[in-house]
Design a protein around this motif. Structure first.
Motif, PDB file in Angstrom:
ATOM      1  N   LEU A   1      -0.698   1.297   9.216  1.00  0.00           N
ATOM      2  CA  LEU A   1      -0.852   0.063   9.984  1.00  0.00           C
ATOM      3  C   LEU A   1      -1.115   0.392  11.449  1.00  0.00           C
ATOM      4  CD1 LEU A   1      -0.715  -3.008  10.024  1.00  0.00           C
ATOM      5  CD2 LEU A   1       1.724  -2.855  10.416  1.00  0.00           C
ATOM      6  N   GLU A   2      -0.337   1.339  11.965  1.00  0.00           N
ATOM      7  CA  GLU A   2      -0.427   1.707  13.369  1.00  0.00           C
ATOM      8  C   GLU A   2      -1.808   2.281  13.675  1.00  0.00           C
ATOM      9  OE1 GLU A   2       0.118   4.551  15.874  1.00  0.00           O
ATOM     10  OE2 GLU A   2       0.213   3.988  16.671  1.00  0.00           O
ATOM     11  N   LYS A   3      -2.373   2.991  12.687  1.00  0.00           N
ATOM     12  CA  LYS A   3      -3.668   3.627  12.880  1.00  0.00           C
ATOM     13  C   LYS A   3      -4.806   2.621  13.010  1.00  0.00           C
ATOM     14  CE  LYS A   3      -3.706   8.174  11.098  1.00  0.00           C
ATOM     15  NZ  LYS A   3      -3.779   8.958   9.864  1.00  0.00           N
ATOM     16  N   VAL A   4      -4.729   1.527  12.247  1.00  0.00           N
ATOM     17  CA  VAL A   4      -5.851   0.582  12.277  1.00  0.00           C
ATOM     18  C   VAL A   4      -5.653  -0.528  13.295  1.00  0.00           C
ATOM     19  CG1 VAL A   4      -6.554   0.994   9.903  1.00  0.00           C
ATOM     20  CG2 VAL A   4      -4.902  -0.813  10.407  1.00  0.00           C
TER      21      VAL A   4
ATOM     22  N   LEU B   1       0.825  -1.212   0.000  1.00  0.00           N
ATOM     23  CA  LEU B   1       0.000   0.000   0.000  1.00  0.00           C
ATOM     24  C   LEU B   1       0.855   1.257   0.000  1.00  0.00           C
ATOM     25  CD1 LEU B   1      -2.951  -0.680   2.438  1.00  0.00           C
ATOM     26  CD2 LEU B   1      -2.989  -0.325  -0.010  1.00  0.00           C
ATOM     27  N   GLY B   2       1.908   1.248   0.840  1.00  0.00           N
ATOM     28  CA  GLY B   2       2.806   2.397   0.910  1.00  0.00           C
ATOM     29  C   GLY B   2       3.460   2.658  -0.439  1.00  0.00           C
TER      30      GLY B   2
ATOM     31  N   MET C   1     -16.908   9.931   2.432  1.00  0.00           N
ATOM     32  CA  MET C   1     -16.289   8.616   2.514  1.00  0.00           C
ATOM     33  C   MET C   1     -14.795   8.709   2.230  1.00  0.00           C
ATOM     34  SD  MET C   1     -17.484   5.265   0.396  1.00  0.00           S
ATOM     35  CE  MET C   1     -19.189   5.156   0.704  1.00  0.00           C
ATOM     36  N   ILE C   2     -14.445   9.496   1.216  1.00  0.00           N
ATOM     37  CA  ILE C   2     -13.030   9.652   0.871  1.00  0.00           C
ATOM     38  C   ILE C   2     -12.276  10.340   2.009  1.00  0.00           C
ATOM     39  CG2 ILE C   2     -11.410  10.801  -0.716  1.00  0.00           C
ATOM     40  CD1 ILE C   2     -13.475  10.385  -2.919  1.00  0.00           C
ATOM     41  N   GLU C   3     -12.920  11.365   2.602  1.00  0.00           N
ATOM     42  CA  GLU C   3     -12.280  12.053   3.730  1.00  0.00           C
ATOM     43  C   GLU C   3     -12.059  11.096   4.888  1.00  0.00           C
ATOM     44  OE1 GLU C   3     -14.877  15.355   4.438  1.00  0.00           O
ATOM     45  OE2 GLU C   3     -14.267  16.280   2.536  1.00  0.00           O
ATOM     46  N   LYS C   4     -13.064  10.263   5.148  1.00  0.00           N
ATOM     47  CA  LYS C   4     -12.962   9.267   6.214  1.00  0.00           C
ATOM     48  C   LYS C   4     -11.810   8.309   5.944  1.00  0.00           C
ATOM     49  CE  LYS C   4     -16.800   7.596   8.834  1.00  0.00           C
ATOM     50  NZ  LYS C   4     -18.043   6.843   8.855  1.00  0.00           N
ATOM     51  N   ALA C   5     -11.736   7.863   4.683  1.00  0.00           N
ATOM     52  CA  ALA C   5     -10.682   6.931   4.300  1.00  0.00           C
ATOM     53  C   ALA C   5      -9.313   7.575   4.476  1.00  0.00           C
ATOM     54  CB  ALA C   5     -10.881   6.476   2.859  1.00  0.00           C
ATOM     55  N   GLN C   6      -9.236   8.871   4.174  1.00  0.00           N
ATOM     56  CA  GLN C   6      -7.964   9.575   4.324  1.00  0.00           C
ATOM     57  C   GLN C   6      -7.544   9.641   5.783  1.00  0.00           C
ATOM     58  OE1 GLN C   6      -9.007  12.881   1.966  1.00  0.00           O
ATOM     59  NE2 GLN C   6      -7.440  12.498   0.431  1.00  0.00           N
ATOM     60  N   LEU C   7      -8.532   9.812   6.666  1.00  0.00           N
ATOM     61  CA  LEU C   7      -8.235   9.834   8.093  1.00  0.00           C
ATOM     62  C   LEU C   7      -7.666   8.496   8.553  1.00  0.00           C
ATOM     63  CD1 LEU C   7     -11.212  11.731   9.764  1.00  0.00           C
ATOM     64  CD2 LEU C   7      -8.823  12.416   9.654  1.00  0.00           C
ATOM     65  N   GLN C   8      -8.179   7.410   7.959  1.00  0.00           N
ATOM     66  CA  GLN C   8      -7.714   6.069   8.342  1.00  0.00           C
ATOM     67  C   GLN C   8      -6.309   5.804   7.844  1.00  0.00           C
ATOM     68  OE1 GLN C   8      -9.152   3.740  10.338  1.00  0.00           O
ATOM     69  NE2 GLN C   8     -10.584   5.371  10.775  1.00  0.00           N
ATOM     70  N   GLY C   9      -6.015   6.328   6.626  1.00  0.00           N
ATOM     71  CA  GLY C   9      -4.703   6.059   6.040  1.00  0.00           C
ATOM     72  C   GLY C   9      -3.655   6.967   6.646  1.00  0.00           C
TER      73      GLY C   9
ATOM     74  N   LEU D   1       7.587   3.435   3.211  1.00  0.00           N
ATOM     75  CA  LEU D   1       7.612   2.606   4.415  1.00  0.00           C
ATOM     76  C   LEU D   1       7.047   3.354   5.622  1.00  0.00           C
ATOM     77  CD1 LEU D   1      10.993   0.703   4.036  1.00  0.00           C
ATOM     78  CD2 LEU D   1       8.679  -0.219   3.883  1.00  0.00           C
ATOM     79  N   VAL D   2       7.358   4.637   5.694  1.00  0.00           N
ATOM     80  CA  VAL D   2       6.799   5.454   6.782  1.00  0.00           C
ATOM     81  C   VAL D   2       5.285   5.454   6.690  1.00  0.00           C
ATOM     82  CG1 VAL D   2       6.548   7.817   7.636  1.00  0.00           C
ATOM     83  CG2 VAL D   2       8.819   6.929   7.083  1.00  0.00           C
ATOM     84  N   LYS D   3       4.791   5.657   5.458  1.00  0.00           N
ATOM     85  CA  LYS D   3       3.356   5.656   5.215  1.00  0.00           C
ATOM     86  C   LYS D   3       2.746   4.304   5.599  1.00  0.00           C
ATOM     87  CE  LYS D   3      -0.521   6.687   2.956  1.00  0.00           C
ATOM     88  NZ  LYS D   3      -1.432   7.734   3.359  1.00  0.00           N
TER      89      LYS D   3
END
Lengths: 177, 158
Positions: free
Chosen positions: B36-39, A53-54, A169-177, B29-31
């Motif tokens: 990961l840490e957030k969820v 993902l990163g 929804m996108i804003e929420k997703a951004q908060l999670q990421g 990697l930081v991202k």
């Protein structure tokens, strides 16, 4: 203390599990085994998922994602969503962070739902297990019957989610990421 | 095996990325760690809950409940059980097979398999956190209802 607050749900459920283990001693062993199994399974799958993902976030530009899976991606986008979902591994909740990044990158909402649903039920490794246990006929027909169902669910979600809700929804997703 | 291929993929892409641009790789990697840490709090909570659910609704318990074939209510029962539990596929399919051997109909077993995979009551709070209430309700709700249609057709076809 902050850590305790952040992990409060985890601690509550852990307490619940401990309670069950104390009052139902016969469940101690399976409870322990199942919980450890869950954790080992997830801890194994999550690191590579988040590394990918990163990298995706850094290297794949938004306009490319939009072109292949965005609003105008049509059949190509559907196919790609199914392939991505079906070639996955691990439980459905592993797909959530992935789908969230796709959402941020501009993937069409219907394609997100197609991806999630394909991950849930069209997974190829699952298919292999299923055909061994329940027969090839069962597995093939269930796979095929799920295709139209998934498309129907995806477009229903898209139909009912307004543009504003999509933005939230996108804003929420951004908060999670 | 698929976990290994996931690692292989991550390692290959990570090496490519590192050769091309060190700074960007570091940022990736930081991202990765930050997300990961957030969820992690939600994930760990779900995992403990799932462990508890699997234990309380073990294959033995489920097969005791479903017993012989039970028509629509049997389907409803297996559907609900499938929706609230999260059993890994390699446990669920042999279980489904043994349910068939016990005399359960294809329909009941098919509903169970479908809702097990598509509907996640326990993971719904996590799904809401990511995609909102509406998406979660529609996706899970329709998956539950349509599982019966799929099961009916499977009963005819298989």
């Amino acid at each position: 203390m902050k850590l305790v607050v952040r992990y409060r749900m985890f601690l509550i459920f852990l307490g619940l599990s401990a309670g069950v283990a104390i009052f139902k001693p016969e469940l101690q062993e399976p409870l322990m085994r199942n919980t450890v199994f869950n954790f080992s399974q997830m801890l194994a799958v999550l690191p590579p998922i988040f590394i990918l993902l990163g990298l995706l976030d850094q290297w794949v530009p938004r306009n490319v994602v939009i072109k292949y899976m965005g609003r105008e991606s049509g059949f190509k986008g559907i196919l790609l969503s199914i392939i991505l979902g079906a070639s996955s591994a691990g439980p459905l909740y592993g797909a959530f962070p992935f789908a969230a990044v796709m959402l941020i990158k501009g993937v069409r909402l219907a394609n997100i739902v197609i991806f999630l649903s394909s991950w849930a039920t069209l997974k190829i490794p699952m298919f292999l297990f299923e055909s061994t246990a329940l027969g090839l006929r069962f597995a093939v027909f269930r796979w095929l019957l799920n295709l139209p169902v998934i498309l129907f669910i995806a477009y229903t979600v898209e139909y009912f989610v307004s543009d504003d809700e999509h933005k939230t929804m996108i804003e929420k997703a951004q908060l999670q990421g | 095996m698929f976990t290994y291929s996931l690692y292989g993929l991550a390692v290959i892409f990570l090496s490519f990325s590192f050769l091309k641009d060190k700074e960007r790789t570091k940022q990736a990697l930081v991202k990765a760690w930050k997300s990961l840490e957030k969820v992690l709090p939600d994930f760990t909570a779900v995992l403990v809950l799932v462990g508890l659910a699997i234990t309380l609704l073990s294959p033995q318990v489920i097969s005791r409940f479903i017993g012989q074939d039970t028509g629509f209510f049997g389907m409803l029962f297996t559907g609900v059980v499938g929706a609230v539990t999260l059993i890994p596929g390699f446990v669920a399919f042999p279980l489904a097979d043994s349910l068939l051997q016990l005399g359960a109909g294809i329909e009941q077993v098919a509903v169970f398999v479908s809702t097990l995979m598509m509907v996640g009551v326990i993971t719904a709070p996590l799904e809401i956190r990511y995609f909102g209430v509406k998406q979660t309700l529609i996706r899970n709700g329709l998956s539950f209802i349509l599982a019966f249609g799929i099961a009916y057709l499977l009963g005819v076809l298989v």
